[in-house]
Design an enzyme around this catalytic site. Structure first.
Site, PDB file in Angstrom:
ATOM      1  N   LYS A  38      87.353  38.055  34.093  1.00 40.39           N
ATOM      2  CA  LYS A  38      88.462  38.287  35.019  1.00 40.39           C
ATOM      3  C   LYS A  38      88.044  39.220  36.144  1.00 40.39           C
ATOM      4  O   LYS A  38      88.329  38.979  37.310  1.00 40.39           O
ATOM      5  CB  LYS A  38      89.671  38.844  34.261  1.00 40.39           C
ATOM      6  CG  LYS A  38      90.907  39.027  35.148  1.00 40.39           C
ATOM      7  CD  LYS A  38      92.135  39.394  34.337  1.00 40.39           C
ATOM      8  CE  LYS A  38      93.361  39.490  35.236  1.00 40.39           C
ATOM      9  NZ  LYS A  38      94.602  39.760  34.471  1.00 40.39           N
ATOM     10  N   GLU A  76      79.233  43.119  28.664  1.00 34.69           N
ATOM     11  CA  GLU A  76      78.571  42.160  27.791  1.00 34.69           C
ATOM     12  C   GLU A  76      78.384  40.817  28.490  1.00 34.69           C
ATOM     13  O   GLU A  76      77.329  40.185  28.379  1.00 34.69           O
ATOM     14  CB  GLU A  76      79.405  41.963  26.512  1.00 34.69           C
ATOM     15  CG  GLU A  76      79.592  43.229  25.688  1.00 34.69           C
ATOM     16  CD  GLU A  76      80.881  43.963  26.034  1.00 34.69           C
ATOM     17  OE1 GLU A  76      81.370  44.722  25.192  1.00 34.69           O
ATOM     18  OE2 GLU A  76      81.396  43.771  27.177  1.00 34.69           O
ATOM     19  N   GLY A 130      93.915  38.175  30.033  1.00 35.98           N
ATOM     20  CA  GLY A 130      92.716  37.607  29.429  1.00 35.98           C
ATOM     21  C   GLY A 130      92.969  36.744  28.218  1.00 35.98           C
ATOM     22  O   GLY A 130      92.467  35.630  28.114  1.00 35.98           O
ATOM     23  N   ARG A 131      93.765  37.235  27.261  1.00 38.47           N
ATOM     24  CA  ARG A 131      93.977  36.462  26.029  1.00 38.47           C
ATOM     25  C   ARG A 131      94.971  35.325  26.232  1.00 38.47           C
ATOM     26  O   ARG A 131      95.247  34.562  25.307  1.00 38.47           O
ATOM     27  CB  ARG A 131      94.418  37.384  24.900  1.00 38.47           C
ATOM     28  CG  ARG A 131      95.669  38.200  25.192  1.00 38.47           C
ATOM     29  CD  ARG A 131      95.819  39.329  24.165  1.00 38.47           C
ATOM     30  NE  ARG A 131      96.885  40.260  24.500  1.00 38.47           N
ATOM     31  CZ  ARG A 131      96.765  41.263  25.357  1.00 38.47           C
ATOM     32  NH1 ARG A 131      95.609  41.434  25.999  1.00 38.47           N
ATOM     33  NH2 ARG A 131      97.764  42.089  25.590  1.00 38.47           N
ATOM     34  N   GLU A 137      95.758  42.324  19.667  1.00 39.74           N
ATOM     35  CA  GLU A 137      95.564  43.006  20.944  1.00 39.74           C
ATOM     36  C   GLU A 137      96.881  43.115  21.699  1.00 39.74           C
ATOM     37  O   GLU A 137      97.122  44.090  22.413  1.00 39.74           O
ATOM     38  CB  GLU A 137      94.522  42.274  21.793  1.00 39.74           C
ATOM     39  CG  GLU A 137      94.093  43.062  23.031  1.00 39.74           C
ATOM     40  CD  GLU A 137      92.833  42.518  23.673  1.00 39.74           C
ATOM     41  OE1 GLU A 137      91.730  42.897  23.231  1.00 39.74           O
ATOM     42  OE2 GLU A 137      92.950  41.704  24.610  1.00 39.74           O
ATOM     43  N   HIS A 166      89.090  29.254  -2.902  1.00 39.03           N
ATOM     44  CA  HIS A 166      88.055  29.688  -3.842  1.00 39.03           C
ATOM     45  C   HIS A 166      87.477  31.052  -3.455  1.00 39.03           C
ATOM     46  O   HIS A 166      86.406  31.427  -3.928  1.00 39.03           O
ATOM     47  CB  HIS A 166      86.952  28.640  -3.910  1.00 39.03           C
ATOM     48  CG  HIS A 166      87.436  27.323  -4.430  1.00 39.03           C
ATOM     49  ND1 HIS A 166      87.399  26.991  -5.768  1.00 39.03           N
ATOM     50  CD2 HIS A 166      87.999  26.269  -3.792  1.00 39.03           C
ATOM     51  CE1 HIS A 166      87.919  25.779  -5.938  1.00 39.03           C
ATOM     52  NE2 HIS A 166      88.282  25.312  -4.754  1.00 39.03           N
ATOM     53  N   LYS A 202      84.468  51.322  24.877  1.00 47.68           N
ATOM     54  CA  LYS A 202      83.602  50.925  25.988  1.00 47.68           C
ATOM     55  C   LYS A 202      83.058  52.146  26.723  1.00 47.68           C
ATOM     56  O   LYS A 202      81.877  52.215  27.080  1.00 47.68           O
ATOM     57  CB  LYS A 202      84.370  50.041  26.969  1.00 47.68           C
ATOM     58  CG  LYS A 202      84.727  48.668  26.445  1.00 47.68           C
ATOM     59  CD  LYS A 202      85.461  47.881  27.522  1.00 47.68           C
ATOM     60  CE  LYS A 202      85.831  46.489  27.059  1.00 47.68           C
ATOM     61  NZ  LYS A 202      86.547  45.739  28.122  1.00 47.68           N
TER      62      LYS A 202
END
Length: 499
Positions: A186, A192, A245-246, A331, A362, A472
């Site tokens: 964005k 990263e 963003g999400r 978030e 399981h 960060k």
């Protein structure tokens, strides 16, 4: 402000066992199952009943649910800490008219670029590598994994981890001379993402690509930053600053998915989401599926003290959905203060976790059936299988899914305590006709609106995420200052790792 006292009428309601509710309410399925946008929602195995729904509807009214919902779709400021609207529905064609038109313009630009790529304008592309993190990766990765398995188009990989092993795995599979790089950020400054992008460009250069930047697409709300980094303006796909963003897979962030599954399928995805938008926007609270689902969420978090919510996809194509929902829900609603900045005195978002059926049966279902934790479980399944193998595979899958919900509720006594199942453990089931673009779009939009409803009923802002910033900042301090002013434990770790 939403306080614990606002939930007092719900705390005061009698607590009935699920089996007793079914015995007392022959019409329970009639008011706790819903159908919308190709999805069947069964909330009958939750502890919701008519008095509880009535109490929650009163709470929603006191929280001004209608006002918050109107503000969301009107493009008003619903993220006050950052002074922004949240206009992801506009990307699907629902919202403020000028925002919808802007989104259509950006989508036309993305389609034109995809058409050019398919026409070999950028060379012989066979592979698409999208780098991003958080919402710039989780959503596109879910779409590609769920819908792109049978698409005979491009090999699409989405890489988010700054660990070089993630990129190295893709480099072993992709031909650098036939790879397109899509940088999804964005701000176009995400540490990263930009580090991974630089490594991909270097990989191309080292393997004979003369103009690697000519193979870069930028997906961003900051076009100027992309141009400064070296991307030509014609290969920048913008999206609105008002899209978080999400919530951004519907925007140009979804480029990797759109080129991987094809534009027609991507449009179906958007339309499915728009169908759920219209349901949420226009349906009265007592029949509004995201709101009713949020009533159950709030009941278990606030009244029953359930600290987690489990989601199990009984469909391999939806194996990444629990990871996607972790970010969306935690978030958005993992907050400790109200929208007014005052301390919460009720639980915020539960911890979202889950897995894939039947694998999870399981592994973790032992705790769900016999552990001391009582927590809501969600099952998601498809009537149509995603394969051409013998029908027995899918029959066994669905039988296991339905049986788990029934067993959690009913339980089973035994003279041997180790073999006894207490039962009365709640679950919800979402059953789709098939996992196709339209239905997946509606499913994701449902979860977005459910998250919003939970925020309204908690009195928090679901659209900021300041909690991710501190780590960060400290990571940057370690990179630039070394041991610095950190605690003794952190200083020791830094010294051991970096020398």
């Amino acid at each position: 402000m939403v306080t614990k006292s606002a939930y007092a009428p719900i705390f005061d309601l009698p607590k009935h066992k699920l089996t007793a509710l079914f015995e007392a309410e022959p019409d329970r399925l009639g008011y706790l199952t819903f159908d919308a946008a190709g999805i069947h929602f069964d909330l009958s195995k939750t502890h919701l009943d008519r008095p509880m729904i009535a109490a929650f509807l009163a709470l929603a009214g006191a929280c001004d649910f209608d006002g918050h919902r109107k503000a969301l779709f009107a493009g008003d400021i619903v993220n006050p800490t950052e002074g922004r609207p949240a206009e992801h529905p506009a990307e699907r064609g629902v919202g403020k008219p000028e925002s919808v038109e802007r989104a259509k313009g950006y989508q036309a630009r993305m389609r034109a670029l995809i058409d050019a790529i398919e026409g070999s304008a950028l060379g012989p592309i066979r592979h698409v590598l999208q780098v991003g993190i958080g919402g710039s990766a989780l959503g596109p990765n879910l779409l590609v994994d769920a819908l792109g398995r049978d698409a005979d188009r491009y090999d699409v990989a989405v890489v988010s981890n700054v660990d070089g092993a993630a990129l190295d795995e893709v480099f072993k599979k992709f031909d650098p001379t036939a790879t397109l790089l899509a940088v999804a950020s964005k701000t176009f400054t995400t540490t990263e993402t930009m580090m991974n992008a630089e490594s991909v460009v270097a990989w191309m250069q080292e393997n004979g690509v003369e103009d690697p930047y000519g193979r870069v697409i930028a997906l961003t709300a900051a076009p100027d930053k992309a141009m400064e980094w070296g991307v030509d303006e014609t290969r920048i796909l913008p999206f609105a600053e008002s899209v978080g963003g999400r919530y951004s897979l519907w925007s140009s962030i979804g480029f990797g998915a759109a080129i991987g599954i094809g534009w027609d399928a991507y449009e179906e995805l958007l339309e499915g989401a728009a169908e759920m938008d219209r349901h949420f926007m226009l349906t009265a609270p007592e029949q509004n599926i995201p709101l009713i689902a949020a009533f159950a969420d709030r009941y278990y978090a606030v009244v029953r003290g359930s600290e987690t919510r489990a989601v199990f996809a009984y469909d391999e194509r939806l194996r990444l959905l629990p990871s996607y929902l972790q970010q969306l829900e935690m978030e958005s609603n993992g907050k400790r203060v109200t929208i007014a900045g005052e301390a919460l005195d009720i639980p915020s978002s539960p911890i979202t976790w889950g897995g894939v059926g039947t694998d999870a049966q399981h592994a973790v279902f032992q705790l769900l059936h016999q552990g001391t934790h009582v927590l809501p479980v969600e099952f998601i399944a498809s009537i149509e299988p995603g394969h051409g193998l013998d029908d027995g595979h899918h029959h066994a899958l669905l039988a296991s899914c339905f049986a788990q919900g029934a067993a959690l509720m009913a339980g089973k006594g035994n003279e041997d305590p180790a073999r006894a199942y207490p039962g009365d453990r709640p679950s919800t089931t979402l059953l789709v006709e098939q996992v196709d673009p339209r239905t997946l779009g509606a499913l994701i939009a449902f979860y977005e609106h459910r998250t919003f409803c939970n925020a309204v009923l908690t009195g928090i802002n679901p659209f900021d995420q300041f909690g991710v910033e501190l780590g960060k900042q400290m990571a940057k301090a370690i990179s630039t200052e070394g041991t610095g002013n950190f605690d003794a434990s952190t200083q020791d770790l830094i010294a051991r790792a970096f020398g």
